[in-house]
Each structure stands twice: as structure tokens, then as C-alpha cells.
Scaffold this active site. Sequence first.
Site, PDB file in Angstrom:
ATOM      1  N   ASP A   1      -1.367   9.890  10.132  1.00  0.00           N
ATOM      2  CA  ASP A   1      -2.324   9.247   9.234  1.00  0.00           C
ATOM      3  C   ASP A   1      -3.525   8.732  10.009  1.00  0.00           C
ATOM      4  O   ASP A   1      -3.383   8.154  11.089  1.00  0.00           O
ATOM      5  CB  ASP A   1      -1.615   8.089   8.517  1.00  0.00           C
TER       6      ASP A   1
ATOM      7  N   GLU B   1      -4.428  14.100   9.845  1.00  0.00           N
ATOM      8  CA  GLU B   1      -5.369  13.750   8.788  1.00  0.00           C
ATOM      9  C   GLU B   1      -6.648  13.286   9.477  1.00  0.00           C
ATOM     10  O   GLU B   1      -6.731  12.170   9.978  1.00  0.00           O
ATOM     11  CB  GLU B   1      -4.824  12.636   7.904  1.00  0.00           C
TER      12      GLU B   1
ATOM     13  N   ASP C   1       0.846  -1.195   0.000  1.00  0.00           N
ATOM     14  CA  ASP C   1       0.000   0.000   0.000  1.00  0.00           C
ATOM     15  C   ASP C   1       0.884   1.248   0.000  1.00  0.00           C
ATOM     16  O   ASP C   1       0.756   2.118   0.852  1.00  0.00           O
ATOM     17  CB  ASP C   1      -0.945   0.004   1.209  1.00  0.00           C
TER      18      ASP C   1
ATOM     19  N   HIS D   1      -2.074  12.891  -2.304  1.00  0.00           N
ATOM     20  CA  HIS D   1      -1.701  11.591  -2.860  1.00  0.00           C
ATOM     21  C   HIS D   1      -2.861  10.614  -2.908  1.00  0.00           C
ATOM     22  O   HIS D   1      -2.742   9.549  -3.503  1.00  0.00           O
ATOM     23  CB  HIS D   1      -0.555  10.996  -2.042  1.00  0.00           C
ATOM     24  N   ASP D   2      -3.971  10.948  -2.250  1.00  0.00           N
ATOM     25  CA  ASP D   2      -5.160  10.095  -2.265  1.00  0.00           C
ATOM     26  C   ASP D   2      -6.159  10.619  -3.293  1.00  0.00           C
ATOM     27  O   ASP D   2      -5.908  11.589  -3.994  1.00  0.00           O
ATOM     28  CB  ASP D   2      -5.799  10.053  -0.876  1.00  0.00           C
TER      29      ASP D   2
ATOM     30  N   HIS E   1      -2.143   1.113  12.071  1.00  0.00           N
ATOM     31  CA  HIS E   1      -1.973  -0.282  11.699  1.00  0.00           C
ATOM     32  C   HIS E   1      -0.514  -0.530  11.340  1.00  0.00           C
ATOM     33  O   HIS E   1       0.256   0.416  11.151  1.00  0.00           O
ATOM     34  CB  HIS E   1      -2.863  -0.631  10.503  1.00  0.00           C
TER      35      HIS E   1
END
Length: 553
Positions: A201, A243, A61, A309-310, A104
Site C-alpha cells: 500500500d 500501489e 479505515d 476498493h478505492d 503508517h
Amino acid sequence: MINDLWYKNAVIYCLSVETFMDANGDGIGDFQGLMRRLDYLAGLGITAIWLMPFQASPGKDDGYDISDYYNVDPRYGTLGDFVEFTHGAKQRGIRVLIDLVVNHTSDQHPWFQEARRDPTSRYRDWYVWSEQKPENADQGMVFPGVQKSTWTYDQAAKAYYFHRFYDCQPDLNTANPHVQAEILKIMGFWIQLGVSGFRMDAVPFIIAKKGAAVKKPAEQFDMLRTFREFLQWRQGDSIILAEANVLPETDLDYFGEDGDRMQMMFNFQVNQALFYALATADTGPLVKAMEKTRARPQTAQWGLFLRNHDELDLGRLSEKQRQAVFAAFGPDKSMQLYDRGIRRRLAPMLKDSAPYIRMAYSLMFSLPGTPVLRYGDEIAMGDDLSLPERNCARTPMQWSREPNAGFTKHDKPVLPVITKGPYGYQHVNVAAQRRDPQSMLNWTERLIRMRKEAPEIGWGDFTCLDAGDPGVLAIRYDWRNNAVLIVHNLHSKPVEVEIDPDVGEQGNLLIDIADGDNSEADDRGKHCLLLEPYAYRWFRVGGLDYLLRRTEI
């Protein structure tokens, strides 16, 4: 106070190490290549760099599946290379922010491998488990249409583990005090190596209670204060840029009513309303979003952006508004993603119209907060829709007309360089634009300088003025006895408007500090402005002696 809160008037540049420049010749960007481009960033006027993940990772990812928080992925270099980079940035007055991805880990992380093998391991409770598959396992996916569940069965553990993102990214049990202590160690480690802060994040997921028994999300906001206290103890001016795509009603929960939690947050509410305004020339929802997100502590700041970037997430818009943005900027299904957003870069979204693109960036740079610019947008890079999901907008930086855009000497870059069409590197690159005084690159450099010389935007309070046209946005900023007035025409046609700066006699003279003419008020104290399609005006209110008039308080 200005120096202590450096982020209030910064310009942040977001980049991925692997797509910026390859000095090792293996087709993947690295820290040595990034070091060689620091002078370019300093010349552009950048004051802070936000690095996307570069720690050791299987790369399923784009690095957001970390397998070692305390090391650099060997593809990008070594810890020594990283320290050389942060030192080089510091020499040029540039701060470094890095991604902090602690919601995560990778499923290859040693913590998870031990947790799944041994139910008595101390790491077992570092993750979230359930013996039975929860009833809500098919709800709450971050990537709908691609991700099928948030719970996956693990044969070794003989239990289901929770993952808000892909199944290769098991969620950490962030309520566990040992996990929280480890997060502090991770921050402390990178601070020691020259980092000035973190882009954290998925903050709402980090502080949410997790588990099969959790039916309704409940945030643990005290965790944010813990992070803030630790950072300020280690390095007083370090920050966290959160974020958190949340509703305005909860903004102060993240900032802290006393400014004791996150220093910065991305303003997703304004971002989505901004794209609706660009699509429809209706600034009403944008003004409402600005008003809703006005309240914040004196030490807090918004991060403003156009694209990142998303995907461009439109989930906060109404269905009618969302469809209007889709129709304008991403009408084909191939341009859309996750049933909620657009996966394109800005230039092709705005049909490669230089006036349109420049107006959009002028608008973003002049909204309340700190501008965040994405790599390649200063030269209006395009996208490659043949690449899957978000990779279409993550192609290598285009430096020159050399093979592979000067990004690498290798035959196969990490992602293919854009070679065809109007956005091919032969047409869009840094070297060519440097030689063109009218290029997007040189225009962006001037915009950054202009923004840094208008601290009223970062520090002051704003007032939206009535321009008599919903397609024209007029904002006045006031700070320390100075004011700036910024006007944008979102129409594709010329308009004439009358604006009263509403600051008394000082407002009779407006000095244009951008590309237009000065303006003098008429007998009624109003300024009549003729605005060309997609025009912008940055005015100093009252003249250029503003530095002499600026007060200390």
C-alpha cells in the site's frame, strides 16, 4: 521461466474477508467463510487472491489502520484459521497475496502509544514528529475535503505527528533502519504462513523522506531493492505488487532498470485513460498511455484493473478529460469523491448495459499486463450511494436470494447488503447466474479461461494497429512465433473497419476464440470486420495449430 514468473499470466481476484462470507454468524465475514468459497474461486479460474487488510485493527479505515501486524483481527478468526485458508488455496492452485500496510500504523498500535508517552523510547523515532506545526500542514492530504491536515498535535507527546492519511494513522519513519528491519520481519512472518506475496500500500509514501524540514518529496528507491532481496531470499517466487500512482517517467525507478525492485505495479495511467476511452469512444489517449508505460524489465509486469476498493482516481487526466468521465459515469456530486474520483462500482457506471460491461472487461483483460478482478464484478454487483465515502462499493458479496444474500445468518451484516433496485441481491446473485448460461458470471468464467490460454498478452510485446477509427482499438501480441489480435469497438453504434494484421501470410486467417466468426483476408491482406455496438473479437492469427508452432525461445 513461466513457472518462476507465475504472475505474468495470472488472474488476480481482490476481496475483503469481512464482506465475502460469514460462517461464524456474527455479521462479519471470516476465514472459515472464505475457506468455504475457495471452490467457487477455483471454478471461476482465479489463480491468485489479493486479500485486503485482516490484521488486528480498530477498524477506523477498513483495516488500513493496523494495531498488530502479527495477528488476525479476532472478528475474522485466528492465525490457525488463516493457515488453513492458505493451505486450502494452495491445494486448489491458488496463490495468496495480502495487503502490506506499512506506511503508517493505527494510533492504537503499542509502538505509537509508547512513542507518545516516552520521548526516550526506542519507538519515538519510529514516527515523524515536530515541536511546531509545519507551515505546509494543510497540503498533501490524501483525502481532501475529508482530511483537514497532515500534522496533528498529541497532548501526551507534546508534539505534532505526521500522518499522510487520517489522523488515526500516524506515519512510520520508514527511513529509520529499525523500521525497515521490522517491515522485513512482517513480510517474513506471513511468507512463513503460506503467503506468496504482498500488495504494498502507498509505496511512494513509504519510500519518501518524511519530516517537517522536507519541502519537496524525495524517494529512497534503494529501499525497494531491500524488500525485493529479502523476499527472494525467503521464497524465490514471492512478489510485491506495488500501489504507486506515479508518472510513467518514474516507472523504471520502481521496477528497477535491471528488474531488481518491484515485480508488479498497478497501471494507474492506463486505468484512467481507459475510462476516458470508455466515456468518449476515443482510444487515442489510451494508446498513448500504453506506449508511455511500455518500457519495463522482462521480469516486471503491470497489474490492470477497472475498479478496485478505492475511488476511481482521475487525477492524471486533464481537467477537460476528467469532466468528460464525470459527465459519463458520475454526473452527480454524490457519486464523486475527494474532488478527483468516482466512488461507484462498474455496472451502475456503465448503466447496467451487458454489452458495455462485457466489452469493458474484455478490453481490460486484453491490455498489456495481468488482470485484477474485484469481488462481485463477475456478477455485475452494484453500489449503495447512501453509505459514506468508499463504503458504497464495499457491500457484502451477493451469493443467493437467501436473507442477507447468503452472506450471513446475522440480522445486521458489517455493511448493509444491497436490497433495493435492480442491483438488489434478489436480482443479482451467484446462485441465479450459475443457472443462466448467458449470465455475467458464466461469461466471466469463459473470459478468464480465454485469457489464460492467450499467454501472448502476459508475456509478449504489443503493437497497436490502425483500424481507421479512433473508437476501435486493435492490438496484436507476439510471443514465441505466435500472435493474437484483439479488437474492441467502443462505439455505441456498429462500425465497419479494415485491419491489416501485418504479419505476412500467417495473417490471412484469423480464428475467433471468443464469440464471433473467423475472418479471411482479402486480396490486399486486409480483414473487413463488421463490429456491432460494444463488440469485441479475440483472434488467433494463422489458425489453431499455434501450440505446434510455439517455439521454446
